[in-house]
Design a protein around this motif. Sequence first.
Motif, PDB file in Angstrom:
ATOM      1  N   GLY A 104      41.281  41.904  36.238  1.00  0.00           N
ATOM      2  CA  GLY A 104      41.383  40.460  36.345  1.00  0.00           C
ATOM      3  C   GLY A 104      40.015  39.803  36.276  1.00  0.00           C
ATOM      4  O   GLY A 104      39.901  38.614  36.006  1.00  0.00           O
ATOM      5  N   TYR A 105      38.987  40.597  36.540  1.00  0.00           N
ATOM      6  CA  TYR A 105      37.604  40.103  36.443  1.00  0.00           C
ATOM      7  C   TYR A 105      36.782  40.928  35.456  1.00  0.00           C
ATOM      8  O   TYR A 105      35.659  40.569  35.158  1.00  0.00           O
ATOM      9  CB  TYR A 105      36.906  40.158  37.808  1.00  0.00           C
ATOM     10  CG  TYR A 105      37.636  39.429  38.891  1.00  0.00           C
ATOM     11  CD1 TYR A 105      37.750  38.046  38.861  1.00  0.00           C
ATOM     12  CD2 TYR A 105      38.241  40.108  39.923  1.00  0.00           C
ATOM     13  CE1 TYR A 105      38.445  37.376  39.837  1.00  0.00           C
ATOM     14  CE2 TYR A 105      38.933  39.444  40.914  1.00  0.00           C
ATOM     15  CZ  TYR A 105      39.031  38.078  40.870  1.00  0.00           C
ATOM     16  OH  TYR A 105      39.730  37.419  41.844  1.00  0.00           O
ATOM     17  N   ASN A 106      37.320  42.025  34.979  1.00  0.00           N
ATOM     18  CA  ASN A 106      36.506  42.964  34.195  1.00  0.00           C
ATOM     19  C   ASN A 106      36.755  42.924  32.686  1.00  0.00           C
ATOM     20  O   ASN A 106      36.348  43.831  31.990  1.00  0.00           O
ATOM     21  CB  ASN A 106      36.697  44.388  34.718  1.00  0.00           C
ATOM     22  CG  ASN A 106      38.128  44.872  34.628  1.00  0.00           C
ATOM     23  OD1 ASN A 106      39.012  44.151  34.200  1.00  0.00           O
ATOM     24  ND2 ASN A 106      38.365  46.092  35.054  1.00  0.00           N
ATOM     25  N   ASP A 107      37.381  41.888  32.186  1.00  0.00           N
ATOM     26  CA  ASP A 107      37.599  41.792  30.742  1.00  0.00           C
ATOM     27  C   ASP A 107      36.307  41.333  30.067  1.00  0.00           C
ATOM     28  O   ASP A 107      35.834  40.224  30.313  1.00  0.00           O
ATOM     29  CB  ASP A 107      38.729  40.810  30.444  1.00  0.00           C
ATOM     30  CG  ASP A 107      39.134  40.803  28.978  1.00  0.00           C
ATOM     31  OD1 ASP A 107      38.381  41.336  28.143  1.00  0.00           O
ATOM     32  OD2 ASP A 107      40.216  40.265  28.680  1.00  0.00           O
ATOM     33  N   PRO A 108      35.703  42.172  29.231  1.00  0.00           N
ATOM     34  CA  PRO A 108      34.439  41.799  28.594  1.00  0.00           C
ATOM     35  C   PRO A 108      34.570  40.616  27.636  1.00  0.00           C
ATOM     36  O   PRO A 108      33.564  39.993  27.285  1.00  0.00           O
ATOM     37  CB  PRO A 108      34.007  43.069  27.851  1.00  0.00           C
ATOM     38  CG  PRO A 108      35.212  43.916  27.752  1.00  0.00           C
ATOM     39  CD  PRO A 108      36.148  43.508  28.851  1.00  0.00           C
ATOM     40  N   ASP A 115      35.930  37.818  28.402  1.00  0.00           N
ATOM     41  CA  ASP A 115      35.779  36.593  29.197  1.00  0.00           C
ATOM     42  C   ASP A 115      34.307  36.340  29.473  1.00  0.00           C
ATOM     43  O   ASP A 115      33.552  37.264  29.774  1.00  0.00           O
ATOM     44  CB  ASP A 115      36.522  36.721  30.531  1.00  0.00           C
ATOM     45  CG  ASP A 115      38.032  36.778  30.370  1.00  0.00           C
ATOM     46  OD1 ASP A 115      38.530  36.294  29.337  1.00  0.00           O
ATOM     47  OD2 ASP A 115      38.696  37.297  31.276  1.00  0.00           O
ATOM     48  N   SER A 116      33.909  35.084  29.408  1.00  0.00           N
ATOM     49  CA  SER A 116      32.512  34.751  29.693  1.00  0.00           C
ATOM     50  C   SER A 116      32.231  34.929  31.179  1.00  0.00           C
ATOM     51  O   SER A 116      33.125  34.788  32.025  1.00  0.00           O
ATOM     52  CB  SER A 116      32.200  33.312  29.278  1.00  0.00           C
ATOM     53  OG  SER A 116      32.775  32.400  30.187  1.00  0.00           O
ATOM     54  N   GLU A 117      31.001  35.230  31.490  1.00  0.00           N
ATOM     55  CA  GLU A 117      30.591  35.413  32.884  1.00  0.00           C
ATOM     56  C   GLU A 117      30.885  34.156  33.703  1.00  0.00           C
ATOM     57  O   GLU A 117      31.385  34.242  34.823  1.00  0.00           O
ATOM     58  CB  GLU A 117      29.098  35.761  32.951  1.00  0.00           C
ATOM     59  CG  GLU A 117      28.615  36.127  34.325  1.00  0.00           C
ATOM     60  CD  GLU A 117      29.142  37.456  34.840  1.00  0.00           C
ATOM     61  OE1 GLU A 117      29.187  37.625  36.069  1.00  0.00           O
ATOM     62  OE2 GLU A 117      29.502  38.331  34.033  1.00  0.00           O
ATOM     63  N   ALA A 118      30.600  33.003  33.140  1.00  0.00           N
ATOM     64  CA  ALA A 118      30.818  31.745  33.871  1.00  0.00           C
ATOM     65  C   ALA A 118      32.291  31.517  34.188  1.00  0.00           C
ATOM     66  O   ALA A 118      32.636  31.109  35.303  1.00  0.00           O
ATOM     67  CB  ALA A 118      30.259  30.575  33.060  1.00  0.00           C
ATOM     68  N   SER A 119      33.175  31.786  33.241  1.00  0.00           N
ATOM     69  CA  SER A 119      34.601  31.564  33.496  1.00  0.00           C
ATOM     70  C   SER A 119      35.142  32.554  34.523  1.00  0.00           C
ATOM     71  O   SER A 119      35.975  32.205  35.361  1.00  0.00           O
ATOM     72  CB  SER A 119      35.418  31.629  32.203  1.00  0.00           C
ATOM     73  OG  SER A 119      35.456  32.936  31.684  1.00  0.00           O
ATOM     74  N   VAL A 120      34.652  33.780  34.494  1.00  0.00           N
ATOM     75  CA  VAL A 120      35.104  34.780  35.467  1.00  0.00           C
ATOM     76  C   VAL A 120      34.591  34.429  36.861  1.00  0.00           C
ATOM     77  O   VAL A 120      35.313  34.566  37.854  1.00  0.00           O
ATOM     78  CB  VAL A 120      34.657  36.198  35.051  1.00  0.00           C
ATOM     79  CG1 VAL A 120      35.041  37.220  36.106  1.00  0.00           C
ATOM     80  CG2 VAL A 120      35.269  36.576  33.718  1.00  0.00           C
TER      81      VAL A 120
END
Length: 69
Positions: A35-39, A41-46
């Motif tokens: 849920g947080y480890n999808d590469p 996704d941008s760091e800011a959105s996570v």
Amino acid sequence: MARIRKNERLLNLVSFLLKAGRPSPWSVIRRNVDGYNDPADSEASVERRFERDKAALRDMGVPLTYGGD
């Protein structure tokens, strides 16, 4: 990677934190919690997602504390 629903992501986070048994840095959570480890996704959105999730857990009565850097 398939999008993880909020309820599952919250459970993943609580499970990870309980198993860790000690404060975990954001970098470890980002790498290891579904849920947080999808590469993709941008760091800011996570990070925003993580902050919303922490607030939701606190609203549910889960005692989260910040351990510092």
